[in-house]
Scaffold this active site. Structure first.
Site, short mmCIF file in Angstrom:
data_model
loop_
_atom_site.label_atom_id
_atom_site.label_comp_id
_atom_site.label_asym_id
_atom_site.label_seq_id
_atom_site.Cartn_x
_atom_site.Cartn_y
_atom_site.Cartn_z
N GLU A 149 -1.76 10.01 5.10
CA GLU A 149 -0.71 9.53 6.22
C GLU A 149 0.21 10.47 6.21
O GLU A 149 0.32 10.92 7.60
CB GLU A 149 -0.03 8.21 5.98
CG GLU A 149 0.88 7.52 7.21
CD GLU A 149 2.05 8.03 7.21
OE1 GLU A 149 2.90 7.76 8.10
OE2 GLU A 149 2.55 8.97 6.41
N GLU A 150 0.75 11.45 5.59
CA GLU A 150 1.70 12.26 5.83
C GLU A 150 1.10 13.60 6.38
O GLU A 150 1.94 14.59 6.81
CB GLU A 150 2.31 12.68 4.65
CG GLU A 150 3.04 11.40 3.86
CD GLU A 150 4.37 11.03 4.47
OE1 GLU A 150 4.68 11.81 5.40
OE2 GLU A 150 4.96 10.14 3.94
N HIS A 177 0.56 3.26 3.03
CA HIS A 177 -0.23 4.65 2.75
C HIS A 177 0.03 5.06 1.31
O HIS A 177 1.13 4.60 0.78
CB HIS A 177 0.07 5.68 3.90
CG HIS A 177 1.32 6.31 3.69
ND1 HIS A 177 1.68 7.31 2.79
CD2 HIS A 177 2.19 5.90 4.72
CE1 HIS A 177 3.00 7.72 3.36
NE2 HIS A 177 3.43 6.81 4.39
#
Length: 362
Positions: free
Chosen positions: A214-215, A68
Site C-alpha cells: 500500500e505504501e 494493509h
C-alpha cells in the site's frame, strides 16, 4: 509488561512483525494465524495479499474490508568499504524523524540491530546545522568494520530494514504505542470483524483482506479487489490525530478517543456518497461515535478498490493516530473497538437490496 488480554496480544503480534512493501511475509503469517479460525476460506493473490472469506447466508454479494500488511521502512542499496550501509526509503519518510533511530536489518542470517547516522553537527558549518540532513547523506551503522565483515553478518543489497519500537501499553492503558500501526491496526480490524460475525446473520460474503504494497502505490488492494470482485469496499487505515500541540482545526480535526474517522475525501478517492450516508446513519442508529475527516495528501487502499471492475462503492474508515510514518505511533483502543463495532453492524445490514440502493445513490 503486564499480562496482555487476547486482543492486546494480537495487536502486539501484528505490530512487532516486520514487513516493508514487497516483503510482508511476517505480518501475513500473523494475520493468517489470527483470522483463519473465523474464515471459511483463506487464499492469497499473486502479489501476496491475504484474503479471508466468511460466507454469508445468501452469498449473492461481497463486502471487502481491507487493511494493509506493509509498513514504511528502508531497503539496503549499497555497503561502503567501511561497512556502513546506504539505503533508500520504501514508503514516505520525513527526514527529521530518522536520525539516531534504531533499526532492524533483516538478513538471510537473521536480524541485525543498527542505528541511522550522519555527520555530527559539531563539524558542520553553522548554516548547514540549521538545515535537515538529507536522506542521501544518512547511513546505517551496524558495527561492521568493513564491507567484508558486513557481508559476513549476512547483509546484502535488497535487504529490508524496519524501525525498532516494541508494542507498549502506556500508563493510560487506553493508549497504545507501536511501530507499524500504519497499518496493522487495519489488519486487526479485519480480523476482529470476522471474529465478531461468528454466530451473527449476514447476507453478503465478508472478505477480510491484508493487502501488500500500500505504501508504494496502493498496489496489493488493486490485485486483491480484482480477485474478490467486491460489491462494496472498505479500507481501514490510520488517520491524522489533531490533538497534539501546534495542530489547528485547519490542519486536522479528529481527536483520539472520539471515534473512528469517516474519510470524506483524500488524494486517492472521493468517498461514495450513498455508502457514506448509509454508514453514518447506521452509526447514529447504534450510537457508535465517529468523526468526519478529509486529507488533501495521502490516500488509502479504497483508492484502488473503488476503481476495480466496473467501479466499487467504497469508503475509508480510519483510526486517529499520532506520529504516523515515524518509528513510534500512538492510538486509542476505544477508536479501534468502535471501528470494529461499526463495521460489524455494516456487514450485518448490507443485504443485496441495500447494496443496490447504495449504488443508485452515488
Amino acid at each position: 509488561m503486564a499480562q496482555l488480554d487476547n486482543t492486546l496480544q494480537m495487536l502486539k503480534d501484528l505490530t512487532d512483525a516486520n514487513g516493508i512493501p514487497g516483503n510482508e511475509r511476517e505480518p501475513r503469517e500473523v494475520m493468517k494465524k489470527y483470522i483463519s479460525e473465523y474464515a471459511d476460506d483463506i487464499s492469497t493473490d499473486h502479489l501476496g495479499s491475504l484474503i479471508a472469506k466468511k460466507s454469508g447466508k445468501a452469498g449473492a454479494s461481497k463486502i471487502m474490508i481491507t487493511g494493509h500488511l506493509d509498513e514504511i521502512g528502508f531497503m539496503i542499496s549499497n555497503v561502503d568499504d567501511n561497512g556502513f550501509l546506504k539505503f533508500q526509503t520504501v514508503g514516505g519518510w520525513w527526514n527529521q524523524v530518522m536520525l539516531a533511530q534504531r533499526v532492524r536489518v533483516m538478513t538471510n542470517k537473521g536480524d541485525i540491530i543498527g542505528v541511522i547516522g550522519s555527520k555530527p553537527p559539531h563539524i558542520l558549518p553553522p548554516e548547514q546545522r540549521k538545515k535537515p540532513v538529507e536522506i542521501k547523506d544518512m547511513f546505517i551503522d551496524i558495527g561492521a568494520s568493513s564491507k567484508k565483515e558486513a557481508a559476513e553478518f549476512g547483509v546484502r543489497p535488497g535487504d529490508s530494514v524496519v524501525p525498532v519500537c516494541d508494542f507498549t501499553v502506556m500508563n493510560n492503558e487506553k493508549l497504545l504505542m507501536a511501530k507499524a500501526w500504519d497499518n496493522r491496526i487495519g489488519c486487526a480490524i479485519a480480523i476482529e470483524v470476522l471474529k465478531r460475525l461468528q454466530g451473527q446473520e449476514h447476507s453478503a460474503d465478508v472478505y477480510g483482506v491484508g493487502a501488500v504494497q500500500e505504501e508504494i502505490g496502493l498496489r496489493g488492494a488493486k490485485t486483491a479487489a480484482n480477485k474478490v470482485q467486491p460489491d462494496i469496499g472498505f479500507a481501514v487505515d490510520v488517520g491524522i490525530a489533531g490533538d497534539t500541540p501546534g495542530v489547528s482545526d485547519n490542519d486536522a480535526i479528529a481527536d483520539m478517543g472520539k471515534g473512528p474517522q469517516i474519510l470524506i475525501y483524500d488524494h486517492s478517492m472521493v468517498s461514495h456518497k450513498g455508502l457514506r450516508d448509509f454508514v453514518t446513519d447506521l452509526a447514529d442508529k447504534h450510537e457508535i461515535p465517529y468523526q468526519f475527516d478529509a486529507m488533501s495528501g495521502g490516500g488509502t487502499d479504497a483508492g484502488s478498490i473503488h476503481l476495480s471492475g466496473h467501479g466499487v462503492p467504497s469508503l475509508a474508515i480510519t483510526v486517529p493516530t499520532r506520529y504516523i510514518h515515524t518509528h513510534a505511533a500512538i492510538l486509542h483502543r476505544d477508536d479501534f473497538e468502535h471501528a470494529v463495532q461499526l463495521l460489524v453492524e455494516v456487514a450485518k445490514a448490507l443485504d443485496e437490496e441495500t447494496i443496490k440502493e447504495i449504488k443508485q445513490n452515488a
